[in-house]
Each structure stands twice: as structure tokens, then as C-alpha cells.
Motif scaffolding. Sequence first.
Motif, PDB file in Angstrom:
ATOM      1  N   LYS A  79      29.536 -13.001   2.059  1.00 14.79           N
ATOM      2  CA  LYS A  79      30.620 -12.144   1.638  1.00 14.79           C
ATOM      3  C   LYS A  79      30.788 -12.960  -0.004  1.00 14.79           C
ATOM      4  O   LYS A  79      32.041 -12.955  -0.547  1.00 14.79           O
ATOM      5  CB  LYS A  79      31.886 -12.445   2.144  1.00 14.79           C
ATOM      6  CG  LYS A  79      31.988 -12.069   3.490  1.00 14.79           C
ATOM      7  CD  LYS A  79      33.541 -12.106   4.255  1.00 14.79           C
ATOM      8  CE  LYS A  79      33.313 -11.674   5.870  1.00 14.79           C
ATOM      9  NZ  LYS A  79      32.757 -10.296   6.035  1.00 14.79           N
ATOM     10  N   LEU A 110      31.696  -2.146  -2.542  1.00 13.00           N
ATOM     11  CA  LEU A 110      32.784  -1.787  -1.704  1.00 13.00           C
ATOM     12  C   LEU A 110      33.338  -3.307  -1.686  1.00 13.00           C
ATOM     13  O   LEU A 110      34.875  -3.465  -1.613  1.00 13.00           O
ATOM     14  CB  LEU A 110      32.434  -1.644  -0.355  1.00 13.00           C
ATOM     15  CG  LEU A 110      33.532  -1.108   0.516  1.00 13.00           C
ATOM     16  CD1 LEU A 110      34.485  -0.185  -0.030  1.00 13.00           C
ATOM     17  CD2 LEU A 110      33.139  -0.633   1.805  1.00 13.00           C
ATOM     18  N   GLY A 111      32.559  -4.462  -1.578  1.00 13.41           N
ATOM     19  CA  GLY A 111      33.273  -5.740  -1.282  1.00 13.41           C
ATOM     20  C   GLY A 111      33.988  -6.200  -2.492  1.00 13.41           C
ATOM     21  O   GLY A 111      34.859  -6.896  -2.461  1.00 13.41           O
ATOM     22  N   LYS A 138      25.456   1.738   6.566  1.00 13.45           N
ATOM     23  CA  LYS A 138      25.993   1.129   5.383  1.00 13.45           C
ATOM     24  C   LYS A 138      27.166   2.052   5.022  1.00 13.45           C
ATOM     25  O   LYS A 138      28.239   2.000   4.855  1.00 13.45           O
ATOM     26  CB  LYS A 138      25.292   0.865   4.266  1.00 13.45           C
ATOM     27  CG  LYS A 138      24.396  -0.697   4.553  1.00 13.45           C
ATOM     28  CD  LYS A 138      25.417  -1.804   4.875  1.00 13.45           C
ATOM     29  CE  LYS A 138      24.469  -2.838   5.368  1.00 13.45           C
ATOM     30  NZ  LYS A 138      25.572  -3.951   5.905  1.00 13.45           N
ATOM     31  N   GLU A 141      29.925   1.873   7.872  1.00 18.31           N
ATOM     32  CA  GLU A 141      30.920   0.858   7.473  1.00 18.31           C
ATOM     33  C   GLU A 141      31.805   1.076   6.288  1.00 18.31           C
ATOM     34  O   GLU A 141      33.091   0.860   6.464  1.00 18.31           O
ATOM     35  CB  GLU A 141      29.996  -0.374   6.984  1.00 18.31           C
ATOM     36  CG  GLU A 141      29.090  -1.136   7.905  1.00 18.31           C
ATOM     37  CD  GLU A 141      28.463  -2.362   7.445  1.00 18.31           C
ATOM     38  OE1 GLU A 141      28.163  -3.249   8.209  1.00 18.31           O
ATOM     39  OE2 GLU A 141      28.218  -2.180   6.164  1.00 18.31           O
ATOM     40  N   PHE A 142      31.406   2.043   5.309  1.00 23.35           N
ATOM     41  CA  PHE A 142      32.131   2.432   4.296  1.00 23.35           C
ATOM     42  C   PHE A 142      33.275   3.256   4.815  1.00 23.35           C
ATOM     43  O   PHE A 142      34.393   2.847   4.459  1.00 23.35           O
ATOM     44  CB  PHE A 142      31.310   3.235   3.327  1.00 23.35           C
ATOM     45  CG  PHE A 142      31.954   3.781   2.222  1.00 23.35           C
ATOM     46  CD1 PHE A 142      32.284   3.154   1.037  1.00 23.35           C
ATOM     47  CD2 PHE A 142      32.227   4.740   2.101  1.00 23.35           C
ATOM     48  CE1 PHE A 142      33.128   3.712  -0.014  1.00 23.35           C
ATOM     49  CE2 PHE A 142      33.054   5.850   1.136  1.00 23.35           C
ATOM     50  CZ  PHE A 142      33.311   4.959   0.081  1.00 23.35           C
ATOM     51  N   LEU A 144      34.400   3.542   7.830  1.00 30.56           N
ATOM     52  CA  LEU A 144      35.254   2.812   8.576  1.00 30.56           C
ATOM     53  C   LEU A 144      36.181   2.111   7.994  1.00 30.56           C
ATOM     54  O   LEU A 144      37.648   2.102   8.204  1.00 30.56           O
ATOM     55  CB  LEU A 144      34.297   2.059   9.725  1.00 30.56           C
ATOM     56  CG  LEU A 144      35.213   1.269  10.770  1.00 30.56           C
ATOM     57  CD1 LEU A 144      36.067   2.463  11.794  1.00 30.56           C
ATOM     58  CD2 LEU A 144      34.178   0.653  11.642  1.00 30.56           C
ATOM     59  N   ARG A 145      35.753   1.078   7.006  1.00 30.57           N
ATOM     60  CA  ARG A 145      36.542   0.208   6.254  1.00 30.57           C
ATOM     61  C   ARG A 145      37.689   1.289   5.517  1.00 30.57           C
ATOM     62  O   ARG A 145      39.035   0.489   5.247  1.00 30.57           O
ATOM     63  CB  ARG A 145      35.819  -0.443   5.469  1.00 30.57           C
ATOM     64  CG  ARG A 145      36.756  -1.452   4.496  1.00 30.57           C
ATOM     65  CD  ARG A 145      35.629  -2.379   3.843  1.00 30.57           C
ATOM     66  NE  ARG A 145      36.534  -3.283   3.083  1.00 30.57           N
ATOM     67  CZ  ARG A 145      35.857  -4.252   2.162  1.00 30.57           C
ATOM     68  NH1 ARG A 145      34.773  -4.407   2.188  1.00 30.57           N
ATOM     69  NH2 ARG A 145      36.773  -4.819   1.400  1.00 30.57           N
ATOM     70  N   LEU A 146      37.649   2.134   5.213  1.00 33.84           N
ATOM     71  CA  LEU A 146      38.192   3.079   4.352  1.00 33.84           C
ATOM     72  C   LEU A 146      39.158   3.866   5.068  1.00 33.84           C
ATOM     73  O   LEU A 146      40.211   4.694   4.652  1.00 33.84           O
ATOM     74  CB  LEU A 146      37.746   3.900   3.252  1.00 33.84           C
ATOM     75  CG  LEU A 146      36.936   3.063   2.230  1.00 33.84           C
ATOM     76  CD1 LEU A 146      36.359   3.950   1.097  1.00 33.84           C
ATOM     77  CD2 LEU A 146      37.776   2.322   1.214  1.00 33.84           C
ATOM     78  N   TYR A 149      37.631   7.725   9.706  1.00 33.05           N
ATOM     79  CA  TYR A 149      37.027   7.548  10.993  1.00 33.05           C
ATOM     80  C   TYR A 149      36.217   8.622  11.577  1.00 33.05           C
ATOM     81  O   TYR A 149      35.139   8.315  12.328  1.00 33.05           O
ATOM     82  CB  TYR A 149      38.112   7.266  12.220  1.00 33.05           C
ATOM     83  CG  TYR A 149      38.963   6.034  11.814  1.00 33.05           C
ATOM     84  CD1 TYR A 149      38.485   4.916  11.293  1.00 33.05           C
ATOM     85  CD2 TYR A 149      40.643   6.340  11.635  1.00 33.05           C
ATOM     86  CE1 TYR A 149      39.353   3.795  10.933  1.00 33.05           C
ATOM     87  CE2 TYR A 149      41.386   5.320  11.091  1.00 33.05           C
ATOM     88  CZ  TYR A 149      40.828   3.980  10.706  1.00 33.05           C
ATOM     89  OH  TYR A 149      41.680   3.128  10.233  1.00 33.05           O
ATOM     90  N   LEU A 176      30.256  -0.945  16.114  1.00 30.76           N
ATOM     91  CA  LEU A 176      31.162  -0.305  15.030  1.00 30.76           C
ATOM     92  C   LEU A 176      31.427   1.326  15.517  1.00 30.76           C
ATOM     93  O   LEU A 176      32.438   1.791  15.264  1.00 30.76           O
ATOM     94  CB  LEU A 176      30.282  -0.260  13.863  1.00 30.76           C
ATOM     95  CG  LEU A 176      30.196  -1.517  12.990  1.00 30.76           C
ATOM     96  CD1 LEU A 176      29.555  -1.315  11.529  1.00 30.76           C
ATOM     97  CD2 LEU A 176      31.774  -2.076  12.687  1.00 30.76           C
TER      98      LEU A 176
END
Length: 205
Positions: A79, A110-111, A138, A141-142, A144-146, A149, A176
Motif C-alpha cells: 500500500k 486508485l490508491g 484490477k 477491484e476498481f 468493487l471499491r467504487l 457492483y 472478490l
Amino acid sequence: MQYCTHCGTSYAVSARFCAACGSRLAPPAATVDALTEGYERLAHGDTEEARRSLERALRETPDHPDVYLGLGVALLRQKEWAGAAGYLERAQALLPTDGVVHAYLGAARLGQFRVAEARALLDEALALAPHDFIVRLKRGEFFLRLGFYAEAVVELQTAVRLPSADDGARDYARRLLVEARERAKQSITRRVALPRLTLPGWLTR
């Protein structure tokens, strides 16, 4: 002294291409060992040791794109977003059409909360390598994090169907996907369960 395997011309240890015939030269054996060791440690989840091996490879061959990519991945796992982005930018400069590099750099952006840049990089990654496991992972992940869904489900479903040499990464993608599906269901349920609002008469005129 080392010699080109194509034409036999001698070259310096730091050279990457033969000055006589233009062929790409193999990195020094010590660097290959350090690089291979770094990637093996990454595959086994030993991120700190992987980072040390890759830093050693970087000292020996400072212009090898796979070293920058590996270091970028290691720092992503820790991270350290800015450091990861720096290494991945170097990898991207050396491998400008590599979709995986774009995808990892998108994860770093994104991090850093640079969402628009992250999305642009991930879209470029998809255009460059639509059938790559890492690219799809990736992107999943992007989304899902935002909180997108449904989009995350699509990307992660695609990812788990694609070949991957890393069993740990495949298991992670499956986890995930389960999470994305569950969150997508909850999102639909909440929307369906919303009560019908009765607006005051003056708002409907």
C-alpha cells in the motif's frame, strides 16, 4: 566480457542491445537470478523479501522493465501507492503497449485517489489486453471499491475464466467475485424495498 549470441560482438554488462546487430541482449546472470527470485517470492506472498531481491536486480540492471514492474507490484501490496506508481511509470515508459503494466498503474492511481486517471489507465489496459487475467482482476477491484457492483461482477467473472499462473491470485479473484455478487444483490434489495414516497401537493403542481 560478454558476447552477443547472434553475432559474437562483445558488449558491456550494462548494454541491453548489441551495437553491431541490434539484437536484444540477455541481462547478466546475477540479475536474472535476482529477478527470478523476486518474482518467485511475490508468487508465494513473501512481499518484503521479494522487494529486497528486486531492489538488488534494479541495482544491477537499472533499465530492465520487469524489475520496475515487480517492484511496483511489491509496493502495491504494501500500500505504498506513490512509490508503486513511480516504479510502474518507469515500467510503462519501457513497455508502453503492455496492458498489465497499465492495469497495475491504474491500481496505484486508485490508491492515490486519482480516480479519473485510474479509470483511463484501466480502460487502456482493457484495449491492450482484453484477455489478460490481471487486467480483468484490477478492473474488478476498481469497480468493487467504487461501488459499481454489477460491473465488478462482469470483470471478475471474466477474470476467473482466464488462465493465470498464480493460484493465490485466482483464489483472490474468486473471493472478490463472491463479495461483488453479494453486494450487487444487497444493492438491488435495497432499491426494491424503498417505500413509495407521497409528495406534498405543492411539489406535484
